[in-house]
Write an enzyme that holds these catalytic residues in place. Sequence first.
Site, PDB file in Angstrom:
ATOM      1  N   GLY A  38      -7.879  -0.181  15.501  1.00  9.14           N
ATOM      2  CA  GLY A  38      -7.579  -1.278  14.559  1.00  9.14           C
ATOM      3  C   GLY A  38      -6.439  -0.668  13.682  1.00  9.14           C
TER       4      GLY A  38
ATOM      5  CE1 TYR B  60      -4.335  -1.377   0.419  1.00  8.13           C
ATOM      6  CE2 TYR B  60      -3.224  -3.303   1.382  1.00  8.13           C
ATOM      7  CZ  TYR B  60      -4.298  -3.008   0.733  1.00  8.13           C
ATOM      8  OH  TYR B  60      -5.596  -3.429   0.368  1.00  8.13           O
TER       9      TYR B  60
ATOM     10  CB  CYS C  93      -0.379   2.657  11.703  1.00  7.42           C
ATOM     11  SG  CYS C  93      -0.491   2.107  10.048  1.00  7.42           S
TER      12      CYS C  93
ATOM     13  NE  ARG D 115       4.946  13.184   8.987  1.00  7.09           N
ATOM     14  CZ  ARG D 115       5.341  14.326   9.061  1.00  7.09           C
ATOM     15  NH1 ARG D 115       5.519  14.400   8.402  1.00  7.09           N
ATOM     16  NH2 ARG D 115       5.176  14.872  10.607  1.00  7.09           N
TER      17      ARG D 115
ATOM     18  CG  ASP E  91       5.930  -8.439  -3.094  1.00  5.12           C
ATOM     19  OD1 ASP E  91       6.174  -6.472  -2.441  1.00  5.12           O
ATOM     20  OD2 ASP E  91       5.639  -8.714  -2.733  1.00  5.12           O
TER      21      ASP E  91
ATOM     22  CG  HIS F 283     -10.861  25.442  24.444  1.00  2.00           C
ATOM     23  ND1 HIS F 283      -8.999  25.799  24.676  1.00  2.00           N
ATOM     24  CD2 HIS F 283     -11.186  26.282  25.447  1.00  2.00           C
ATOM     25  CE1 HIS F 283      -9.401  26.406  25.448  1.00  2.00           C
ATOM     26  NE2 HIS F 283      -9.643  26.738  26.106  1.00  2.00           N
TER      27      HIS F 283
ATOM     28  CE1 TYR G 161      -7.138   1.322   9.844  1.00  2.40           C
ATOM     29  CE2 TYR G 161      -7.026   0.252   8.050  1.00  2.40           C
ATOM     30  CZ  TYR G 161      -6.879   1.630   8.754  1.00  2.40           C
ATOM     31  OH  TYR G 161      -5.831   2.024   8.146  1.00  2.40           O
ATOM     32  CE  LYS G 162      -8.555   4.737   7.826  1.00  7.01           C
ATOM     33  NZ  LYS G 162      -7.508   6.070   7.904  1.00  7.01           N
TER      34      LYS G 162
ATOM     35  CE  LYS H   7       4.775   5.938  10.113  1.00  2.09           C
ATOM     36  NZ  LYS H   7       3.857   6.266   9.577  1.00  2.09           N
TER      37      LYS H   7
HETATM   38  N1  SAJ Z   1      -9.945   6.107  15.124  1.00  3.41           N
HETATM   39  C1  SAJ Z   1     -10.841   6.126  16.532  1.00  3.41           C
HETATM   40  N2  SAJ Z   1     -10.439   7.673  17.031  1.00  3.41           N
HETATM   41  C2  SAJ Z   1     -10.107   8.806  16.552  1.00  3.41           C
HETATM   42  C3  SAJ Z   1      -9.677   8.421  15.456  1.00  3.41           C
HETATM   43  C4  SAJ Z   1      -8.886   6.676  14.642  1.00  3.41           C
HETATM   44  O1  SAJ Z   1     -11.116   5.323  17.298  1.00  3.41           O
HETATM   45  O2  SAJ Z   1     -11.056  10.112  16.841  1.00  3.41           O
HETATM   46  C5  SAJ Z   1      -9.174   4.538  14.969  1.00  3.41           C
HETATM   47  C6  SAJ Z   1      -9.911   4.306  13.383  1.00  3.41           C
HETATM   48  O3  SAJ Z   1     -11.560   3.956  13.410  1.00  3.41           O
HETATM   49  C7  SAJ Z   1      -9.039   3.294  13.345  1.00  3.41           C
HETATM   50  C8  SAJ Z   1      -7.681   3.380  14.178  1.00  3.41           C
HETATM   51  O4  SAJ Z   1      -7.712   4.807  14.984  1.00  3.41           O
HETATM   52  O5  SAJ Z   1      -9.292   2.178  14.179  1.00  3.41           O
HETATM   53  C9  SAJ Z   1      -6.650   4.169  13.284  1.00  3.41           C
HETATM   54  O6  SAJ Z   1      -7.759   5.263  11.987  1.00  3.41           O
HETATM   55  P1  SAJ Z   1      -6.809   6.129  11.543  1.00  3.41           P
HETATM   56  O7  SAJ Z   1      -7.622   7.074  10.362  1.00  3.41           O
HETATM   57  O8  SAJ Z   1      -6.297   7.476  12.789  1.00  3.41           O
HETATM   58  O9  SAJ Z   1      -5.179   5.590  11.296  1.00  3.41           O
HETATM   59  P2  SAJ Z   1      -4.543   4.842  10.076  1.00  3.41           P
HETATM   60  O10 SAJ Z   1      -4.169   3.962  11.597  1.00  3.41           O
HETATM   61  O11 SAJ Z   1      -5.406   4.369   9.379  1.00  3.41           O
HETATM   62  O12 SAJ Z   1      -3.402   5.923   9.740  1.00  3.41           O
HETATM   63  C10 SAJ Z   1      -2.247   6.282  10.622  1.00  3.41           C
HETATM   64  C11 SAJ Z   1      -2.121   7.500  10.201  1.00  3.41           C
HETATM   65  N3  SAJ Z   1      -1.642   8.507  10.983  1.00  3.41           N
HETATM   66  C12 SAJ Z   1      -1.883   9.991  11.746  1.00  3.41           C
HETATM   67  O13 SAJ Z   1      -2.486  10.002  11.993  1.00  3.41           O
HETATM   68  C13 SAJ Z   1      -0.263  10.420  12.981  1.00  3.41           C
HETATM   69  C14 SAJ Z   1      -1.642   7.641   9.264  1.00  3.41           C
HETATM   70  O14 SAJ Z   1      -0.558   9.418   8.789  1.00  3.41           O
HETATM   71  C15 SAJ Z   1      -0.390   7.201   8.786  1.00  3.41           C
HETATM   72  O15 SAJ Z   1       0.721   7.316   7.932  1.00  3.41           O
HETATM   73  C16 SAJ Z   1      -0.557   5.850   8.867  1.00  3.41           C
HETATM   74  O16 SAJ Z   1      -0.701   5.727  10.376  1.00  3.41           O
HETATM   75  C17 SAJ Z   1       0.705   4.714   9.435  1.00  3.41           C
HETATM   76  O17 SAJ Z   1       0.919   4.298   8.084  1.00  3.41           O
HETATM   77  O18 SAJ Z   1       1.846   4.668   9.624  1.00  3.41           O
END
Ligand code: SAJ
Length: 414
Positions: free
Chosen positions: A255, A11, A258, A152, A31, A242, A313-314, A204
């Site tokens: 989930g 990805y 990362c 990122r 790969d 705020h 996972y989201k 990171k």
């Molecule tokens: N989640 C919550 N509440 C929130 C935000 C997210 O419960 O307020 C949950 C989501 O439902 C999901 C999980 O957290 O299960 C992670 O989702 P996410 O959208 O926060 O992040 P990822 O894992 O899809 O991607 C993250 C990102 N990191 C940050 O925003 C700091 C992305 O920028 C990174 O590149 C990626 O990890 C990575 O590959 O490290």
Amino acid sequence: MIKLCVLGLGYIGLPTALLFANNGMDVVGVDINERVVNTLKDCKMPFEEKGFQELLDGACKKESFRASTKVEKADVFLVAVPTPFDAELRMADLKYVVSACEMIIPHLEKGNIVIIESTIPPKTCEKRVRRILERSGLKASQDFYISHCPERAIPGNTLHEMVNNDRVIGGLDEKATELTRDLYSSFVKGNLYLTTSTTAEMIKLMENTYRDVNIALANELSMLAEDYDINIWEAIEIANKHPRVNIHKPGPGVGGHCIAIDPWFLTENTSDSSLITLARNINDSMPIHVLKKVKDLVNGIENPVITVFGVAYKGDIADTRATPALKFIKLAEKEGFTIRIYDPFVKEFEYPILSLEEAVKGSDCIVVLTDHSEFREMNPDDLYHMMKNPNIVDSKNVLSKQTGLELNYNKSIA
Ligand code: SAJ
């Protein structure tokens, strides 16, 4: 023309390789998975996301991208392989990073740059990566260069973020940093921040840990709000007005590949972490909390049927890696509940994915675990008509938006 060899066509590695290929470089993507390589040879994407196929079409037209199962000589090697989590040891499993670096050794030449994009614990470039590559007989920072440029981009919006986000670039030495900056400036429109490799590795992990800890705080606040019968979503929305407050969203847990694992990479080498570990544990325990809500609602119902809405996972993606839904389902099965799953995005999962009607008809409780946009459009009244007992636990506050009734987190809106 600069020749780039990208190791790992997942990805992150694949869109990165294609961005370089569309921006003036001659790219070979490597790969070990032959299916991935063969699909790419036909100019087809092995997985889809917004804009990926167009990017591949562009590179195929330019003949600037080739897929292969073998590493070959290049000016630049870019490692974008997964860093799995060793759950037993609670630490990063570097096996793929190590084997990718070992594959580079026979091809490494003077003047080459090796860039690690994979997420790695602090000091990995300086200690592990350097030592492996120096087995070639060449010396890092003298004969060749090593840097870390962590990805990122957020899954679901990868391409846009790869191009537009700011990036962190940390070399083992200044020359490595500068050479890497020059490469990425070919397609990155965001700022490129220059630092050391160890700082880049730490940054990171800090970013994802920041998010994990803040989600844990939101989850804890949501549980406290239930005790006071407060609508947590309304409370967060108002608190976030705020200027210095940004409370994250509560939910059924964290989930993905990362945020749920990177904090462990940060704490693997210390006995002093309390907050980060606690946050991890709070987020990991959320499926239990959601299940408790379901159990309260179906209490007294003989052989209850539970419908899970969303196992990705989201929202709005098909990715189920480390989804909190799996723990919820397994725990619910242990209760003896019958589980039915509806997810408009996910095609492959450990459990069968049903049509909306199959999943909802005769159900005793719907539990929303993912915030897919489709759920926001649904009218709970239509769902109630199909159900045996009209119970909904909405851990993502998506269905609740449609009702004028109860909006509370994880609370029945029946
Ligand atoms: N989640 C919550 N509440 C929130 C935000 C997210 O419960 O307020 C949950 C989501 O439902 C999901 C999980 O957290 O299960 C992670 O989702 P996410 O959208 O926060 O992040 P990822 O894992 O899809 O991607 C993250 C990102 N990191 C940050 O925003 C700091 C992305 O920028 C990174 O590149 C990626 O990890 C990575 O590959 O490290």
